[in-house]
Design an enzyme around this catalytic site. Sequence first.
Site, short mmCIF file in Angstrom:
data_model
loop_
_atom_site.label_atom_id
_atom_site.label_comp_id
_atom_site.label_asym_id
_atom_site.label_seq_id
_atom_site.Cartn_x
_atom_site.Cartn_y
_atom_site.Cartn_z
N CYS A 32 0.83 -1.20 0.00
CA CYS A 32 0.00 0.00 0.00
C CYS A 32 0.87 1.26 0.00
O CYS A 32 1.96 1.27 0.56
CB CYS A 32 -0.85 0.02 1.24
SG CYS A 32 -1.85 -1.44 1.45
N ARG A 55 5.44 -0.04 -5.86
CA ARG A 55 5.35 -0.73 -4.57
C ARG A 55 4.42 -1.94 -4.66
O ARG A 55 4.44 -2.80 -3.80
CB ARG A 55 4.83 0.23 -3.49
CG ARG A 55 5.83 1.31 -3.14
CD ARG A 55 5.26 2.23 -2.09
NE ARG A 55 5.10 1.57 -0.82
CZ ARG A 55 5.99 1.59 0.16
NH1 ARG A 55 7.10 2.24 0.00
NH2 ARG A 55 5.76 0.97 1.30
N TRP A 91 -2.96 -2.77 -1.51
CA TRP A 91 -2.54 -4.14 -1.81
C TRP A 91 -3.36 -4.99 -0.86
O TRP A 91 -3.17 -4.94 0.35
CB TRP A 91 -1.06 -4.27 -1.52
CG TRP A 91 -0.37 -5.43 -2.15
CD1 TRP A 91 0.01 -5.54 -3.46
CD2 TRP A 91 0.05 -6.64 -1.51
NE1 TRP A 91 0.64 -6.74 -3.66
CE2 TRP A 91 0.68 -7.44 -2.49
CE3 TRP A 91 -0.05 -7.15 -0.22
CZ2 TRP A 91 1.21 -8.70 -2.22
CZ3 TRP A 91 0.49 -8.40 0.05
CH2 TRP A 91 1.11 -9.16 -0.95
N ASN A 135 -1.90 2.32 5.70
CA ASN A 135 -1.00 1.20 5.39
C ASN A 135 -0.78 0.44 6.68
O ASN A 135 -0.69 1.06 7.75
CB ASN A 135 0.36 1.71 4.92
CG ASN A 135 0.30 2.36 3.56
OD1 ASN A 135 -0.73 2.33 2.89
ND2 ASN A 135 1.42 2.95 3.16
N GLY A 136 -0.63 -0.87 6.59
CA GLY A 136 -0.38 -1.65 7.80
C GLY A 136 -1.56 -2.55 8.09
O GLY A 136 -2.44 -2.74 7.24
N GLU A 176 19.35 -16.79 -6.98
CA GLU A 176 18.99 -15.41 -7.33
C GLU A 176 18.59 -15.33 -8.81
O GLU A 176 17.65 -14.62 -9.17
CB GLU A 176 20.16 -14.47 -7.00
CG GLU A 176 20.05 -13.05 -7.51
CD GLU A 176 18.78 -12.32 -7.05
OE1 GLU A 176 18.10 -12.76 -6.13
OE2 GLU A 176 18.47 -11.28 -7.68
N LYS A 204 14.97 -13.99 -10.08
CA LYS A 204 14.79 -12.87 -11.01
C LYS A 204 13.89 -13.29 -12.16
O LYS A 204 13.00 -12.57 -12.57
CB LYS A 204 16.13 -12.43 -11.62
CG LYS A 204 17.02 -11.47 -10.92
CD LYS A 204 16.61 -10.07 -10.81
CE LYS A 204 15.83 -9.82 -9.54
NZ LYS A 204 16.56 -9.77 -8.31
N GLU A 256 10.26 -13.71 -11.08
CA GLU A 256 9.63 -12.43 -10.77
C GLU A 256 9.17 -11.69 -12.01
O GLU A 256 8.06 -11.17 -12.05
CB GLU A 256 10.62 -11.51 -10.02
CG GLU A 256 10.81 -11.81 -8.57
CD GLU A 256 11.81 -10.85 -7.94
OE1 GLU A 256 11.47 -10.22 -6.94
OE2 GLU A 256 12.95 -10.74 -8.44
N HIS A 313 19.97 -36.50 -7.69
CA HIS A 313 19.19 -37.02 -6.57
C HIS A 313 17.71 -36.66 -6.71
O HIS A 313 17.00 -36.61 -5.71
CB HIS A 313 19.75 -36.50 -5.25
CG HIS A 313 21.15 -36.95 -4.99
ND1 HIS A 313 21.49 -38.28 -4.87
CD2 HIS A 313 22.31 -36.26 -4.88
CE1 HIS A 313 22.80 -38.38 -4.67
NE2 HIS A 313 23.33 -37.16 -4.68
N LYS A 342 7.34 -3.96 -3.99
CA LYS A 342 8.74 -3.58 -3.78
C LYS A 342 9.15 -3.77 -2.33
O LYS A 342 10.20 -4.31 -2.04
CB LYS A 342 8.95 -2.13 -4.22
CG LYS A 342 10.39 -1.64 -4.08
CD LYS A 342 11.32 -2.38 -5.00
CE LYS A 342 12.76 -1.96 -4.87
NZ LYS A 342 13.65 -3.02 -5.40
C1 G6P Z 1 10.05 -8.09 -1.86
C2 G6P Z 1 10.59 -7.77 -3.25
C3 G6P Z 1 11.93 -8.46 -3.46
C4 G6P Z 1 12.90 -8.08 -2.34
C5 G6P Z 1 12.31 -8.41 -0.96
C6 G6P Z 1 13.15 -7.86 0.18
O1 G6P Z 1 9.66 -9.42 -1.80
O2 G6P Z 1 9.68 -8.18 -4.24
O3 G6P Z 1 12.47 -8.05 -4.70
O4 G6P Z 1 14.10 -8.75 -2.53
O5 G6P Z 1 11.02 -7.82 -0.85
O6 G6P Z 1 13.10 -6.46 0.18
P1 G6P Z 1 14.09 -5.55 0.98
O7 G6P Z 1 13.61 -4.15 0.78
O8 G6P Z 1 14.00 -5.98 2.42
O9 G6P Z 1 15.45 -5.79 0.44
#
Ligand code: G6P
Length: 609
Positions: A2, A27, A74, A100-101, A481, A485, A488, A504, A604
């Site tokens: 949010c 966000r 959200w 928010n929250g 990672e 990526k 995502e 395995h 985000k």
């Molecule tokens: C969310 C984002 C990820 C990010 C993670 C941690 O899940 O989609 O891309 O790596 O949060 O975020 P931070 O701000 O704590 O690094």
Amino acid sequence: MCGIVGYVGGQQAAPLLLEGLGRLEHRGYDSAGIAVLSTSKGLKVAKKAGRVRDLEAEMPKRFSGKIGIGHTRWATHGPANDVNAHPHVDAAGEVAVVHNGIIDNAAALRAELTGAGVELVSDTDTEVIAHLVARSTADTLEGRVSEALGRIEGTYGLAVLHAGFPDRIVVARNGSPLIIGVGDKEMHVASDLAALVRYTTTVVHLGDGEMATLTAGGYTTYREDLVATDRAAKKLDIDPASYDAGDHDSFMHKEMLEQPEAVERVLRGRLDERFGTSHLGGLNMDARDLRAVRRVKILGCGSAYYVGQMGAQLIEELARVPADAEAASEFRYRNPIVEPDTLYVAVSQSGETVDTLLAVQEIHRKGGRCIGLVNVVGSAIARECDGGIYLHAGPEVAVASTKALTTMYVGFALLALQLGRVRDLSIADGKRLVAGLQRLSGDLEKVLALEDELVDVAKRLSQAESMFFVGRVRGYPVAREGAQKLKEVTYRHAEAYQTSELKHGPLALIDKTVPTVAIVPEDELADRNVGALHEIAARGGPLVVITHPNVDLGDVADRVLRIDVPRNEVELDPILLTVPLQLLAYHAALHLERDIDKPRNLAKSVTVE
Ligand code: G6P
């Protein structure tokens, strides 16, 4: 997650609020809304499920008012629809709230309000705040909001408008970021700097448990019991242009290309060539404290967790201190053992990820010491930690983390150097690493130049419904990672595995429709890696290998991408090998015409559990 914006001043609020909401889109959200107030027409609200542009398209013509609040939601309590979108209003349509929250006691408050004859129209927790404010009989809006907050348990960043007090917005923060922007005869508020910087870079970061009143003439801050806190505004040294994608088609692309300069910034003033170590003033730990560390535990979420795994390996290699990384979201749920001689490290770009923040609080509750590797200065995690390393990556807007992750890796290298040099890491090895870090920015520049070469492979990968990313030891978190990526931004299924574990289980899935991206650094495991790749090739699995120039792959791979830069130190392989995977994910998503900066269902910074 949010987002909140608010404005009071001499201009029409609605266009400014919509513009601000547009800047918070990254966000992650599923509905948006705004409320404005005018002395003649009272309170007006427009809200809608979907994108900010959907709301904009359906805005009533007459929506005037020089004070207003806005929100991107959200969904947490109730589905994403027009009714559940914020702002929420009371029955008389006099109070509007954006929040928010999460209100933990929302169910009890809803029952109480219903019992008192209030009709709740949405499924949200936020709506109760509007009713509580409306029902308060305090003389001032500040008093009414304060009274409402007294009934609430949970986290919030919120902004309240009231038709009976048309000159002011009252805001409050508890666990959810809120920043006031100080303008010329106008005031702004937002949950993220991105929504403010176009208007002002003079800001006030509210603390938890703090409230503020904004009027066109200025602001006042106070605690929830209305005792003044007099928080001063600060001029931030940021370039508003860094919040624009400029010539790039996406922030992700821009941010990937910014990695060399981000590395220079995180290193600036921190390398000690003479003694082969690093200077980290913000750690608040002297040599004796560092020497007393018997174990390192790294906590982060998503990409921050994967880079934490890379960091743990670096620390073990360089400092020979046992180190491991754990998903911060799991940590506190298993009644973790917190030891006084363990150094806990919280890693977070935003500094607001609630799972990571709560993990730090759990460590503190149990008497542990926690430092932060955080990008956003003054964020909740940065403030909660006992010290740390700011990453100076600059604003990262795309949901998929790239440059922040790279600076996190460098942050770990700096920490590992210091932990190593107070132990057995020789001055020669320290100097070797320092020199390697000094070359890193230039090397990244060269790796990024591989972009054109990657486009075809990325297109091909984008056609696969499912794929593997594999690596061993240093290469394994890189594979994790890389898979993250790709998932995502392309919405394709990608799973990371240790190359050694393929036989395995996962080998059963390999056929010509399931490609594998293999990370094969030029190191002591290269031959073994190549051996495992033959097992994939023998089963017809398409193979893309990311490797160094001198690794002999024979004819095992369908495509080989060699990072053709002079060999840097092996300890820095993980970050140099991660960058091609970012480019692969980006070009695959571009080919699939995905919304690269705002992947569906993701946010985000995840500020709710
Ligand atoms: C969310 C984002 C990820 C990010 C993670 C941690 O899940 O989609 O891309 O790596 O949060 O975020 P931070 O701000 O704590 O690094």
